[in-house]
Design an enzyme around this catalytic site. Structure first.
Site, PDB file in Angstrom:
ATOM      1  CG  ASP A  77      -0.408  -0.086   2.459  1.00  0.00           C
ATOM      2  OD1 ASP A  77       0.940  -0.141   2.827  1.00  0.00           O
ATOM      3  OD2 ASP A  77      -1.016  -0.013   3.463  1.00  0.00           O
ATOM      4  CB  SER A  78       4.533   1.576  -0.260  1.00  0.00           C
ATOM      5  OG  SER A  78       4.829   0.545  -0.811  1.00  0.00           O
ATOM      6  CG  ASP A 109       0.463  -4.073   1.900  1.00  0.00           C
ATOM      7  OD1 ASP A 109       0.704  -5.094   2.768  1.00  0.00           O
ATOM      8  OD2 ASP A 109       1.310  -3.250   1.811  1.00  0.00           O
ATOM      9  CE  LYS A 161       3.144  -5.935   3.939  1.00  0.00           C
ATOM     10  NZ  LYS A 161       2.673  -4.929   4.408  1.00  0.00           N
ATOM     11  CD  GLU A 196       0.404  -1.745   7.856  1.00  0.00           C
ATOM     12  OE1 GLU A 196       0.069  -0.890   8.814  1.00  0.00           O
ATOM     13  OE2 GLU A 196       0.979  -1.265   6.941  1.00  0.00           O
ATOM     14  CD  GLU A 204       7.899  -0.407   7.693  1.00  0.00           C
ATOM     15  OE1 GLU A 204       6.855  -0.888   7.222  1.00  0.00           O
ATOM     16  OE2 GLU A 204       7.960   0.868   7.149  1.00  0.00           O
TER      17      GLU A 204
HETATM   18  O1  KIV Z   1       3.537  -1.185   1.555  1.00  0.00           O
HETATM   19  C1  KIV Z   1       4.746  -1.490   1.645  1.00  0.00           C
HETATM   20  O2  KIV Z   1       5.638  -1.108   0.666  1.00  0.00           O
HETATM   21  C2  KIV Z   1       5.280  -2.474   2.826  1.00  0.00           C
HETATM   22  C3  KIV Z   1       6.787  -2.540   2.866  1.00  0.00           C
HETATM   23  C4  KIV Z   1       7.298  -1.361   3.410  1.00  0.00           C
HETATM   24  C5  KIV Z   1       6.965  -3.681   3.704  1.00  0.00           C
HETATM   25  O3  KIV Z   1       4.397  -2.694   3.564  1.00  0.00           O
END
Ligand code: KIV
Length: 272
Positions: free
Chosen positions: A52-53, A91, A121, A123, A190
């Site tokens: 989600d980055s 994510d 994924k 969090e 992280e």
């Molecule tokens: O969203 C992302 O890029 C991440 C990584 C930094 C692990 O969760």
């Protein structure tokens, strides 16, 4: 220390556990589009994370919070079309799994059905236990994410190192054990102290992938735009830049502008 690498045709969640058992480190990078994912996959990466980055690097938001499930599915489906070998993990964005397990399952099912991704994924630890359980019961592999969890940035207030104090470190160890017990296939840690990350990696059987968590873990992940030097204003201590693409791209684009203005481009061989 060099370890013999097994030649996997397709990386699965099982291959990652096998890699941990054999002492082979796991490589993971983000990608959000077809062209980048094609390059990353062909270069031999084990896991592509559709993070989600994307909210930051693709859409220019300050945090990861605004990105939607539809937008994540769009990015993930482009990556899935490119990935021939890598495991594609997607994510679940903020607000699509925290409120209740049924909603979490609906979100995970949409990702799997509409993007073709291989795993999701999420969090968090104990507090999202029921959501993780529900998703796993549906046969969808889950990767956990602990430590600095960017979806909680407004709770933390800053992006500094997490779990430096004993209480938070102990909670993190407990959360990692909970994720393992629930059946997650791996966990991302992280921005936490390297010593703590190593301790976690040694105390659970599933792979621990670090970002800013030292080298005592089972693998590493970076945001691809950061390690290629495209995001030149972002330089945390944990980041190793393998290229300075920002500079190279700027030079190439300036040259193109000059060539167009001076009618150097196109030349006789570049026209019909
Ligand atoms: O969203 C992302 O890029 C991440 C990584 C930094 C692990 O969760």
């Amino acid at each position: 220390m060099s370890v013999a690498k097994k030649d996997y045709k397709r990386i699965t969640t099982k291959s990652l556990v096998e890699m941990k058992q054999n002492g082979e480190k796991i490589s993971m990078l983000t990608a959000y589009d077809y062209t980048m994912a094609k390059i990353v996959d062909a270069a031999g990466i084990d896991v592509i994370l559709v993070g989600d980055s994307a909210s930051n690097v693709m859409a220019g938001h300050e945090t990861t919070l605004p990105i939607t499930l539809d937008q994540m599915i769009y990015h993930a489906s482009s990556v899935v079309r490119a990935a021939e070998r890598a495991l594609v993990v997607v994510d679940l964005p903020f607000g699509t799994y925290q409120s209740d397990p049924k909603e979490a399952l609906r979100s995970a099912i949409r990702v799997m059905k509409e993007s073709g991704g291989h795993a999701v994924k999420l969090e968090g630890g104990k507090e999202i236990k029921e959501s993780i359980k529900r998703i796993l019961q549906a046969g969808i592999p889950v990767m956990g994410h602990l430590g600095l969890t960017p979806q909680s940035i407004y709770k933390f207030g800053t992006y500094t190192v997490r779990a430096k104090e004993e209480e938070e470190a102990e909670k993190l160890i407990e959360d990692a054990k909970t994720l393992e017990k629930l059946g997650c296939f791996a966990v991302v840690l992280e921005k936490i102290p390297a010593k703590l990350a190593k301790k976690v990696a040694e105390s659970i059987s599933i792979p621990v992938i670090g970002i800013g968590a030292g080298n005592g873990v089972d693998g590493q992940v970076l945001v691809v735009h950061d390690m290629l030097g495209m995001t030149h204003e972002f330089h945390p201590r944990f980041l190793r830049r393998y290229m300075n693409l920002y500079e190279d791209m700027s030079t190439a684009i300036s040259q193109y502008v000059d060539d167009v203005k001076s009618v150097d481009f196109p030349n006789e061989n570049e026209q019909y």
